[in-house]
Write a protein that holds these residues in place. Structure first.
Motif, mmCIF file in Angstrom:
data_model
loop_
_atom_site.group_PDB
_atom_site.id
_atom_site.type_symbol
_atom_site.label_atom_id
_atom_site.label_comp_id
_atom_site.label_asym_id
_atom_site.label_seq_id
_atom_site.Cartn_x
_atom_site.Cartn_y
_atom_site.Cartn_z
ATOM 1 N N HIS A 141 1.150 -1.025 0.212
ATOM 2 C CA HIS A 141 0.113 0.151 -0.280
ATOM 3 C C HIS A 141 0.755 1.131 -0.135
ATOM 4 O O HIS A 141 0.584 2.371 0.000
ATOM 5 C CB HIS A 141 -1.226 -0.424 1.641
ATOM 6 C CG HIS A 141 -1.871 -0.907 1.203
ATOM 7 N ND1 HIS A 141 -1.956 -2.431 1.315
ATOM 8 C CD2 HIS A 141 -3.275 -0.916 0.497
ATOM 9 C CE1 HIS A 141 -3.024 -3.083 1.356
ATOM 10 N NE2 HIS A 141 -4.196 -2.306 0.463
ATOM 11 N N VAL A 142 2.000 1.071 -0.154
ATOM 12 C CA VAL A 142 2.956 2.334 -0.228
ATOM 13 C C VAL A 142 3.668 2.582 -1.078
ATOM 14 O O VAL A 142 3.975 1.281 -2.433
ATOM 15 C CB VAL A 142 3.643 2.469 1.123
ATOM 16 C CG1 VAL A 142 4.892 3.610 1.059
ATOM 17 C CG2 VAL A 142 3.362 2.110 2.405
ATOM 18 N N THR A 143 3.282 3.063 -2.212
ATOM 19 C CA THR A 143 3.756 3.139 -3.599
ATOM 20 C C THR A 143 5.136 4.151 -3.411
ATOM 21 O O THR A 143 5.683 4.912 -2.854
ATOM 22 C CB THR A 143 3.222 3.877 -4.645
ATOM 23 O OG1 THR A 143 2.884 5.304 -4.237
ATOM 24 C CG2 THR A 143 1.640 3.497 -4.708
ATOM 25 N N LEU A 144 5.942 4.197 -4.847
ATOM 26 C CA LEU A 144 7.000 5.250 -4.933
ATOM 27 C C LEU A 144 6.712 6.822 -5.547
ATOM 28 O O LEU A 144 7.311 7.350 -4.777
ATOM 29 C CB LEU A 144 8.553 4.747 -6.308
ATOM 30 C CG LEU A 144 8.229 3.379 -6.349
ATOM 31 C CD1 LEU A 144 9.396 3.010 -7.564
ATOM 32 C CD2 LEU A 144 9.673 2.921 -4.974
ATOM 33 N N ALA A 145 5.632 7.177 -5.756
ATOM 34 C CA ALA A 145 4.621 8.360 -5.667
ATOM 35 C C ALA A 145 5.375 8.836 -3.817
ATOM 36 O O ALA A 145 4.971 9.467 -3.907
ATOM 37 C CB ALA A 145 3.256 8.232 -6.681
ATOM 38 N N ASP A 146 3.515 7.832 -2.750
ATOM 39 C CA ASP A 146 3.984 8.471 -2.101
ATOM 40 C C ASP A 146 5.454 8.563 -1.466
ATOM 41 O O ASP A 146 4.825 9.554 -0.851
ATOM 42 C CB ASP A 146 2.822 7.098 -0.657
ATOM 43 C CG ASP A 146 2.274 6.773 -1.266
ATOM 44 O OD1 ASP A 146 1.364 7.412 -1.821
ATOM 45 O OD2 ASP A 146 2.107 5.291 -1.173
ATOM 46 N N LEU A 147 6.297 7.494 -1.532
ATOM 47 C CA LEU A 147 7.756 7.749 -1.204
ATOM 48 C C LEU A 147 8.555 9.121 -1.915
ATOM 49 O O LEU A 147 9.172 10.334 -0.866
ATOM 50 C CB LEU A 147 8.663 7.418 -1.398
ATOM 51 C CG LEU A 147 8.171 5.906 -0.235
ATOM 52 C CD1 LEU A 147 9.331 4.713 -0.617
ATOM 53 C CD2 LEU A 147 8.175 5.892 0.999
ATOM 54 N N ALA A 149 6.645 12.149 -2.626
ATOM 55 C CA ALA A 149 5.647 12.979 -2.173
ATOM 56 C C ALA A 149 6.757 13.228 -0.716
ATOM 57 O O ALA A 149 5.805 14.152 -0.383
ATOM 58 C CB ALA A 149 4.367 12.593 -2.205
ATOM 59 N N GLY A 150 7.011 12.569 -0.148
ATOM 60 C CA GLY A 150 7.682 12.231 1.706
ATOM 61 C C GLY A 150 6.452 11.979 2.219
ATOM 62 O O GLY A 150 6.335 12.335 3.111
ATOM 63 N N GLU A 151 4.904 10.972 1.716
ATOM 64 C CA GLU A 151 3.877 11.199 2.485
ATOM 65 C C GLU A 151 3.975 9.479 2.403
ATOM 66 O O GLU A 151 3.671 8.881 1.527
ATOM 67 C CB GLU A 151 3.135 12.029 2.331
ATOM 68 C CG GLU A 151 3.218 13.592 2.412
ATOM 69 C CD GLU A 151 2.065 14.428 1.896
ATOM 70 O OE1 GLU A 151 0.980 14.407 1.906
ATOM 71 O OE2 GLU A 151 2.285 15.297 2.103
ATOM 72 N N LEU A 152 3.285 8.928 3.483
ATOM 73 C CA LEU A 152 2.998 7.584 3.231
ATOM 74 C C LEU A 152 0.686 7.360 3.349
ATOM 75 O O LEU A 152 0.725 8.457 3.969
ATOM 76 C CB LEU A 152 3.374 6.968 5.099
ATOM 77 C CG LEU A 152 4.988 6.996 4.894
ATOM 78 C CD1 LEU A 152 4.789 6.139 6.561
ATOM 79 C CD2 LEU A 152 5.739 6.195 3.897
ATOM 80 N N PRO A 153 0.541 6.556 2.639
ATOM 81 C CA PRO A 153 -0.924 6.810 2.658
ATOM 82 C C PRO A 153 -1.076 6.793 4.542
ATOM 83 O O PRO A 153 -0.723 6.434 5.548
ATOM 84 C CB PRO A 153 -1.313 4.581 2.375
ATOM 85 C CG PRO A 153 0.287 4.751 1.834
ATOM 86 C CD PRO A 153 1.146 5.689 2.717
ATOM 87 N N ALA A 154 -2.587 7.754 5.135
ATOM 88 C CA ALA A 154 -3.141 7.622 6.067
ATOM 89 C C ALA A 154 -3.373 6.218 6.739
ATOM 90 O O ALA A 154 -3.077 6.146 8.199
ATOM 91 C CB ALA A 154 -4.560 7.947 6.200
#
Length: 174
Positions: A141-147, A149-154
């Motif tokens: 549930h953690v994507t490279l786009a999340d990383l 952007a410097g944020e993890l999914p809620a």
């Protein structure tokens, strides 16, 4: 039934993140950032190694494994280098780990769902299935786009927000 045959299972619980996986996640995150700032432009392995402070020879092996896993593509020529093969939002940390090291969880080299076929009994099969499910609940549930952007999914950020997550848990002293 019990006794020594089951004891090694208990000792193999530790989840370790190898240098290969750590470097692979870091370098793919760098490529995700590059795909945002300079779309379509390849990044050389030299630049990737310098950016992330990674050993160049080891990085080349990692990049090849990620290409073989369908996560990266290489581009030849003067402007050659490496690019993500898919959008960063569609590549998970689990994808990176599987490309570099295979299944997220194994017990003595056996995938959890195959343990019963190899003679393992309950409740151990279900225990290792649950461990794999827990790993998937984060890593898928953690994507490279999340990383990038410097944020993890809620839901993942909520796990990190629990103070207990930051405390080391050790076995009781003998």
């Amino acid at each position: 039934m019990g006794g020594p045959a089951q004891e090694p299972l208990v000792r193999s619980v530790a989840v370790r993140i190898s240098h290969k996986v750590d470097y692979g996640v870091r370098v793919t995150t760098t490529l995700a950032r590059a795909s945002i700032s300079t779309p379509g432009r390849a990044v050389s392995s030299t630049v990737l190694a310098q950016t992330d402070g990674l050993p160049p020879g080891f990085l080349d092996d990692i990049l090849r494994l990620l290409r073989n896993g369908g996560l990266l593509r290489s581009q030849r020529g003067g402007d050659g280098g490496w690019l993500l093969a898919r959008p960063a939002a569609s590549i998970t940390v689990a994808d990176v780990i599987r490309s570099l090291e295979g299944p997220l969880a194994s017990v003595r080299g056996v995938r959890p769902h195959e343990l019963a076929d190899n003679g393992e009994t309950e409740p151990f099969v279900s225990l290792w299935i649950a461990v794999r499910a827990a790993l998937r609940s984060v890593l898928e549930h953690v994507t490279l786009a999340d990383l990038a952007a410097g944020e993890l999914p809620a839901p993942i950020a909520a796990l990190v927000a629990d103070p207990d997550a930051w405390d080391p848990h050790r076995p009781p002293a003998r």
